[in-house]
Design an enzyme around this catalytic site. Structure first.
Site, PDB file in Angstrom:
ATOM      1  CG  HIS A 283      -1.600   1.483   1.591  1.00 57.13           C
ATOM      2  ND1 HIS A 283      -2.983   1.707   1.121  1.00 57.13           N
ATOM      3  CD2 HIS A 283      -1.176   2.324   2.205  1.00 57.13           C
ATOM      4  CE1 HIS A 283      -2.990   2.775   1.407  1.00 57.13           C
ATOM      5  NE2 HIS A 283      -2.015   3.296   1.933  1.00 57.13           N
ATOM      6  CD  GLU A 284       2.213   3.494   3.872  1.00 55.64           C
ATOM      7  OE1 GLU A 284       2.651   4.459   3.404  1.00 55.64           O
ATOM      8  OE2 GLU A 284       1.113   3.365   4.692  1.00 55.64           O
ATOM      9  CG  HIS A 287       0.783   6.576  -0.872  1.00 55.61           C
ATOM     10  ND1 HIS A 287      -0.516   7.072  -1.278  1.00 55.61           N
ATOM     11  CD2 HIS A 287       0.594   5.861   0.187  1.00 55.61           C
ATOM     12  CE1 HIS A 287      -1.365   6.766  -0.472  1.00 55.61           C
ATOM     13  NE2 HIS A 287      -0.670   6.090   0.674  1.00 55.61           N
ATOM     14  CD  GLU A 358      -3.879   6.590   2.110  1.00 58.45           C
ATOM     15  OE1 GLU A 358      -3.964   5.584   2.277  1.00 58.45           O
ATOM     16  OE2 GLU A 358      -3.068   7.581   2.343  1.00 58.45           O
ATOM     17  CG  ASP A 362      -6.434   0.637   0.335  1.00 59.54           C
ATOM     18  OD1 ASP A 362      -5.431   0.433   1.117  1.00 59.54           O
ATOM     19  OD2 ASP A 362      -7.394   0.866   0.849  1.00 59.54           O
TER      20      ASP A 362
END
Length: 424
Positions: A283-284, A287, A358, A362
């Site tokens: 997930h990070e 970004h 976000e 995801d």
């Protein structure tokens, strides 16, 4: 210099239009925050009476209690901040400004700003104590002992005196040297922020926590493969001894350029399975892949530029109303006092964009592992961190940078009985 009570009386009489306007904005800001807090308390109080969702029943009840207690604490601290604000604008700033008299204007400005910050810190210190040793201890989050807490305060104070003093000295020199100082001040502040972000994981974090290379070779290898797939070069994967201060779970990518490193809280390593942890890191990395970090830097720079442009063109009338000399120090103090208003106004817009990002992150995290793995990790994070899964729409709009957990889980294909709580 007028007596402080004369200043209060003149303020109440309302002859100073610029100060009146800023004070009105502050009062509106205060009322919105208080209203949102009361609405959140009512919403959570009602929702906790329904069947627990996502969290275990015990943690659902505990998370609701913590959220309500936190909002009540927020109300008290917000009211205290207003009292402090009112004290500064009526007599505090003029008294401090008149007290610090010296020939070196740059040194005077630095001492003025640092005194302002130190007084605010001292007066707010009881709230920090209660948050750490009262509220967070009561709900099982804070694990810090008194010795570590005191050492943290000393280290932070030394950093503030050395680094903060240098920053305010340089900013004072810029303000005094240039007519359009706000633009050069913005450039300097932005460079300093980038520099701090670059050195944070390798210089600042080790002052407070112990960072050790990840010992689990299997997990480390899987993380490195994940980084390679995303095209992110890291200076290492580390475990941080967060549990000596707090039981919450977390992980982050710290640093910029060659200082980038993956930091996993020891609490996270202990609680998540390997596939769940990889999904969280995925997930990070989402970004990073979507350039969200660069977008956040750009949007932060834009907001900072706007703030400097506004506070770099304050009218003399405002300083006269406050009974202070217009100096580098007083300009910086007003920046510190009123910039939260602008941040609060812009936060809903930034929050809206952030919540969209976000969801996209995801999706990438799910591709790295699976939707099930990420959903399972999010549930564990919420359960361990006692994060209440429901919030009032106003709270979401004003403060949330992440979508509500229920919405994220639904996007990940997780089905649960929302019950009357979500229908409310």
């Amino acid at each position: 210099m007028k007596n402080w009570y004369d200043n209060v009386f003149q303020f109440i009489k309302g002859k100073d239009s610029m100060l009146e306007l800023l004070t009105l904005f502050y009062i509106v800001y205060l009322l919105i925050k208080l209203y949102a807090a009361f609405m959140e308390i009512g919403f959570v109080t009602n929702a906790r009476s329904f069947k627990a969702i996502i969290l275990s029943p015990a943690n659902y009840a505990k998370a609701a209690a913590y959220k309500i207690a936190s909002q009540k604490f927020s109300i008290v601290s917000t009211l205290f901040d207003f009292i402090l604000f009112f004290g500064w604008i009526t007599f505090g700033l003029s008294t401090l400004d008149a007290t610090l008299i010296m020939g070196n204007e740059a040194l005077r400005s630095v001492l003025l700003v640092m005194s302002f910050i130190a007084i605010n810190y001292a007066l707010s210190f009881p709230f920090d104590l209660y948050q750490t040793f009262g509220l967070d201890k009561k709900f099982g989050f804070s694990t810090i002992d008194v010795k570590t807490f005191i050492l943290d305060q000393i280290k932070a104070a030394l950093m503030f005196v050395i680094l903060g003093g240098a920053f305010f000295w340089a900013m004072s020199a810029i303000i005094m040297a240039y007519d359009y100082w706000w633009f050069y001040g913005f450039l300097f502040a932005f460079v300093v922020i980038l520099f701090i972000n670059m050195i944070y994981p390798i210089v600042i974090v080790p002052l407070f926590n112990k960072l050790t290379p990840l010992e689990d070779k299997n997990l480390k290898s899987s993380i490195e493969a994940l980084l390679q797939k995303a095209g992110l070069k890291s200076s290492g994967v580390f475990s941080l001894d967060a549990s000596k201060r707090d039981n919450r779970l977390n992980a982050y990518f710290g640093g910029l350029g060659r200082s980038k490193r993956v930091v996993l809280f020891d609490t996270l390593i202990a609680k998540l399975e390997k596939h769940e942890l990889l999904a969280v890191l995925g997930h990070e990395l989402g970004h990073f892949k979507h350039n969200d970090i660069l977008k956040n830097i750009a949007s932060s720079a834009l907001m900072l530029l706007l703030m400097f442009a506004l506070f770099g063109n304050l009218p003399e009338e405002l300083f006269d109303a406050l009974h202070v000399n217009k100096s580098a120090g007083s300009v910086m103090i007003l920046f510190l006092m009123f910039s939260p208003l602008l941040s609060f106004v812009l936060m809903p817009l930034f929050g809206l964009v952030s919540r969209y990002n976000e969801y996209k992150a995801d999706e990438y995290g799910s591709e790295c592992e699976s939707q099930e793995a990420l959903a399972s990790a999010l549930v564990k994070l919420a359960d361990e961190n006692k994060s209440f899964p429901l919030s009032h729409p106003l709270t979401i709009a004003l403060y949330f940078t992440h979508p509500p957990l229920t919405e994220r889980l639904k996007k990940l294909g997780m089905h649960f009985d929302e019950g009357a709580a979500l229908a409310h």
